[in-house]
Design a protein around this motif. Structure first.
Motif, mmCIF file in Angstrom:
data_model
loop_
_atom_site.group_PDB
_atom_site.id
_atom_site.type_symbol
_atom_site.label_atom_id
_atom_site.label_comp_id
_atom_site.label_asym_id
_atom_site.label_seq_id
_atom_site.Cartn_x
_atom_site.Cartn_y
_atom_site.Cartn_z
ATOM 1 N N MET A 27 0.847 -1.181 0.000
ATOM 2 C CA MET A 27 0.000 0.000 0.000
ATOM 3 C C MET A 27 0.890 1.241 0.000
ATOM 4 O O MET A 27 1.870 1.304 0.758
ATOM 5 C CB MET A 27 -0.919 0.007 1.210
ATOM 6 N N ASN A 76 -2.692 6.115 8.267
ATOM 7 C CA ASN A 76 -2.810 4.836 7.569
ATOM 8 C C ASN A 76 -1.459 4.133 7.448
ATOM 9 O O ASN A 76 -1.363 2.910 7.589
ATOM 10 C CB ASN A 76 -3.415 5.044 6.179
ATOM 11 N N THR A 77 -0.419 4.908 7.178
ATOM 12 C CA THR A 77 0.919 4.329 7.052
ATOM 13 C C THR A 77 1.380 3.721 8.370
ATOM 14 O O THR A 77 1.968 2.630 8.405
ATOM 15 C CB THR A 77 1.929 5.389 6.587
ATOM 16 N N GLN A 78 1.121 4.411 9.450
ATOM 17 C CA GLN A 78 1.559 3.933 10.757
ATOM 18 C C GLN A 78 0.782 2.705 11.215
ATOM 19 O O GLN A 78 1.268 1.924 12.036
ATOM 20 C CB GLN A 78 1.438 5.059 11.783
ATOM 21 N N ARG A 79 -0.413 2.506 10.658
ATOM 22 C CA ARG A 79 -1.257 1.387 11.080
ATOM 23 C C ARG A 79 -0.978 0.083 10.335
ATOM 24 O O ARG A 79 -1.361 -0.982 10.794
ATOM 25 C CB ARG A 79 -2.735 1.752 10.880
ATOM 26 N N HIS A 80 -0.330 0.155 9.176
ATOM 27 C CA HIS A 80 -0.166 -1.033 8.339
ATOM 28 C C HIS A 80 1.306 -1.402 8.186
ATOM 29 O O HIS A 80 2.163 -0.531 7.991
ATOM 30 C CB HIS A 80 -0.778 -0.796 6.956
ATOM 31 N N SER A 81 1.578 -2.689 8.249
ATOM 32 C CA SER A 81 2.965 -3.169 8.204
ATOM 33 C C SER A 81 3.527 -3.237 6.790
ATOM 34 O O SER A 81 4.731 -3.424 6.612
ATOM 35 C CB SER A 81 3.058 -4.558 8.844
ATOM 36 N N ARG A 82 2.666 -3.107 5.772
ATOM 37 C CA ARG A 82 3.158 -3.151 4.387
ATOM 38 C C ARG A 82 2.807 -1.844 3.674
ATOM 39 O O ARG A 82 2.396 -1.846 2.517
ATOM 40 C CB ARG A 82 2.571 -4.350 3.641
ATOM 41 N N ALA A 83 3.012 -0.738 4.377
ATOM 42 C CA ALA A 83 2.615 0.564 3.844
ATOM 43 C C ALA A 83 3.815 1.473 3.620
ATOM 44 O O ALA A 83 4.779 1.477 4.389
ATOM 45 C CB ALA A 83 1.630 1.242 4.780
ATOM 46 N N SER A 216 6.423 2.158 6.678
ATOM 47 C CA SER A 216 5.906 1.948 8.027
ATOM 48 C C SER A 216 6.995 1.377 8.925
ATOM 49 O O SER A 216 7.826 0.581 8.467
ATOM 50 C CB SER A 216 4.728 0.970 7.967
ATOM 51 N N GLN A 218 6.702 -0.859 10.998
ATOM 52 C CA GLN A 218 6.483 -2.300 11.146
ATOM 53 C C GLN A 218 6.815 -3.088 9.886
ATOM 54 O O GLN A 218 6.734 -4.321 9.883
ATOM 55 C CB GLN A 218 5.015 -2.587 11.517
ATOM 56 N N MET A 219 7.186 -2.405 8.802
ATOM 57 C CA MET A 219 7.447 -3.127 7.557
ATOM 58 C C MET A 219 8.625 -4.086 7.741
ATOM 59 O O MET A 219 9.657 -3.709 8.300
ATOM 60 C CB MET A 219 7.733 -2.165 6.405
#
Length: 238
Positions: A27, A76-83, A216, A218-219
Motif C-alpha cells: 500500500m 494509515n501508514t503507521q497502522r499497516h505493516s506493508r505501507a 511503516s 512495522q514493515m
C-alpha cells in the motif's frame, strides 16, 4: 484419476499463485499535491508518483496507491505493516517513526499571497502572526507556523490538502498560504486562478527540504532492504 489429480494440482497452484500476488502488493499512501501526486479518474498520477511506482516495481512488488488528506495518509501508514508514504519530509521528530527509503523530490516553500495584496509587509517572521493563514493539517508547514505562534481558530485554518488552502486564499479568508513556487502554475489552474494573480513573498529557508519515500516502522526489514536496493540501482541516493 489422472484428470482429478491434475485438477487438484492446478487448483493448489492457482491458490498459491494468488497468495503470492497478494503478498507482493504494498500500500502506498500520499496526498493530493499536483503535479507531483494527485488522483484523476480513479488513478493516482504525477511525476513523483511515477518515480515511486518504478522503485516499487524494480523491487519486485505491486503498488496500490491511495490519495488521502495528509493527516489520514500518515495515520494509515503507521497502522499497516506493508505501507509506504510519500512525499514526506525527514525531520528529527519523524526520524524514528519511519524506515526511510530514498528522497524522491525536493520542496522549497515560501509565503504565497495574492499579487494585489501590496499591504502585506513584514521584516521578521514574528510579525507574521498579525496575519491569517491556511495550512495542511499535520504538514511541516503547519508545524512551522504553530512554532511561531499561530493558533487554529485564531489566525490559522487547518486544511485537509493544498487545494483547500488555495481556496481559502482565493476567497480572501486568509492573508497567505505556504507553497512551493514550482507548484504555483499547476495548482492555480486547479482552483481557476491565474498564476500571475499570486506571488511568493519570501522563501522560508527551514522549509527547503528533501521529501522522501518512507516505510511503516512495522514493515519487514527484507522488504525495506529490497526497496532501498531498487532505489540505489536506479540512481537514487539513500
Amino acid at each position: 484419476m489422472k484428470r482429478l489429480l491434475r485438477s487438484v494440482y492446478l487448483s493448489v497452484a492457482f491458490i498459491m499463485s494468488s497468495g503470492a500476488v497478494a503478498n507482493d502488493s504494498l500500500m502506498v499512501f500520499t496526498e493530493n499535491s499536483p503535479p507531483y501526486h494527485y488522483a484523476e479518474n480513479g488513478k493516482v498520477l504525477g511525476a513523483v508518483t511515477e518515480r515511486v511506482r518504478n522503485i516499487v516495481l524494480r523491487a519486485g512488488y505491486e503498488a496500490d496507491f491511495k490519495v488521502f488528506p495528509w493527516a489520514r495518509a500518515v495515520l494509515n501508514t503507521q497502522r499497516h505493516s506493508r505501507a509506504l508514504i510519500f512525499s514526506i519530509a525527514r525531520t528529527p521528530e519523524r526520524e524514528q517513526q519511519y524506515q526511510w527509503i530514498t528522497p524522491v523530490t525536493q520542496f522549497k516553500l515560501g509565503i504565497l499571497t495574492l499579487s494585489e495584496r501590496a499591504d502585506i509587509q513584514f521584516k521578521d517572521w514574528s510579525e507574521l502572526t498579525s496575519l491569517s493563514v491556511a495550512a495542511q493539517r499535520g504538514d511541516i508547514a503547519e508545524k512551522w507556523l504553530k512554532e511561531r505562534g499561530f493558533e487554529e481558530g485564531k489566525n490559522l485554518i487547518s486544511c485537509a490538502d493544498i487545494i483547500c488552502s488555495w481556496k481559502e486564499l482565493k476567497r480572501g479568508t486568509v492573508d497567505f498560504i505556504i507553497e512551493d513556487p514550482e507548484l504555483i502554475e499547476e495548482t492555480a489552474r486547479l482552483v481557476d486562478m491565474q498564476s500571475d494573480s499570486v506571488q511568493i513573498h519570501r522563501l522560508i529557508p527551514e522549509l527547503s527540504i528533501d521529501a522522501y519515500l518512507a516505510a511503516s516502522p512495522q514493515m519487514p526489514p527484507a522488504i525495506v532492504a529490497r526497496l532501498r536496493r531498487a532505489a540505489s540501482d536506479m540512481g537514487y541516493r539513500p
